[in-house]
Design a protein around this motif. Sequence first.
Motif: not given
Length: 424
Positions: A70-76, A344-351, A417-423
């Motif tokens: 659950h640690r904050p992620k950095v998209d390097w 950015m497209l990959i980020v959309v799928k992981t959020v 990974d820090l916010i719980r919400s409905k997809t």
Amino acid sequence: MNKEKFLSEVSRSIRSTEARKLVEVELNNHLKQSIEALKKQGLNDEEAEQKAVLRMGSPILLGQKMDRLHRPKVDWKMIGLFLFIVVLGMVPIFVFESEHTAMAFLQKFIVTFIGIAFAAVLMFFDYQKLQKLGIGWFIIGWGIISFALISGNMVHGSVTLVLGPFSTDISITLPLFLLGWARIFRNEKMKMYMVVILYLVTSYLIILTPNLFVFGMFTIITGVMLWGSHFEKRKVIWSYIISLVIGASIPLYVWFTSGIKEYQLTRLLAYLHSEKYADSSGYHYVKIKELRDGTGWFWQSLPESGLMLPESTTDFVFISLSYTLGWTFAVVLGGTLLLLICRMLIVVKTVRDGYGKLLVIGALSLFAFQVVFNLGMSLGLFPIMSVSLPFISYGNMQVLLNAGLIGLVLSVYRKKDLIRSKTL
């Protein structure tokens, strides 16, 4: 060990304050359910609590595991692509500037530094706070457009705002509408007719400026974000078609009632038959074609007369750099921008958070539209409009705007990974 002491031991191993709060809530709820189940089996409160805690295992090991999860992620990867494009944005200065290279580099460096700092601030900002303003983002955007209509200057047929050392068109309102749509499309009480009204009111104000490119970007942002919302897809399609037809009819009505201006008709005909209008509006199309045909794979010297292409450092910077540095550089530049879009497209799928997902979808559509249209315009696929290439074209506001989009995406990714919400 009781529940409070167990949770305290777990929390000590979690470094992020945000993650610590999330884990405490999750574990507390899990323990409550376990305790209630054990009490139904005949155990008293104390026995049930101790047994539930014992089942959880070592609090130190559990805390270390939760810290990793659950640690904050950095998209390097995105940061690396962003910084690489920013560096490429310095190239036009050394290619096209001669007498004032040092001054131009300093100005570009300062604006770029501010843009990077702006993206960094947004990355560490809690994007969830942005949704509190809701429809207020639209009201602010409407206010800026109204102010531009009243006090702005007309440049190349559309309203331009001058804000101190910065000058920009009304495209600066697009991120505001993006933020507004993200909140509105997360509101399950919002009806489709209200969405249509918001779209039409905003479109009408944009067309008054008149800036058809901003209207096109706003329309695409609205459509893409609406498709990613909770609304039924059939309603989305029909509502979008109806809104687009009504929105497009506004400029058509203005043209038919007041008459299409001569320069507007000339621009349209120049796109269709550029050779016939080579001495006027077709000059850009002819010159761009000449540059494309004369471009090699590697660097070549500029002709003594120069490129003879207006806006060679802004709207036409891609084809200008391609001609000078070759298709090899063009592939690297265009490929990097497209890789950033793919990231950015990959980020959309992981959020997982619905609001965050909509923000990334909106930022992606706005950024991708600029890149694709500018590249297509340089390659002769799209008509010429005032569209900058993100981070490469000269222009202070476009650097800040696009840096803000990158920072917003990084902020969402950081808390994914820090916010719980409905997809969605």
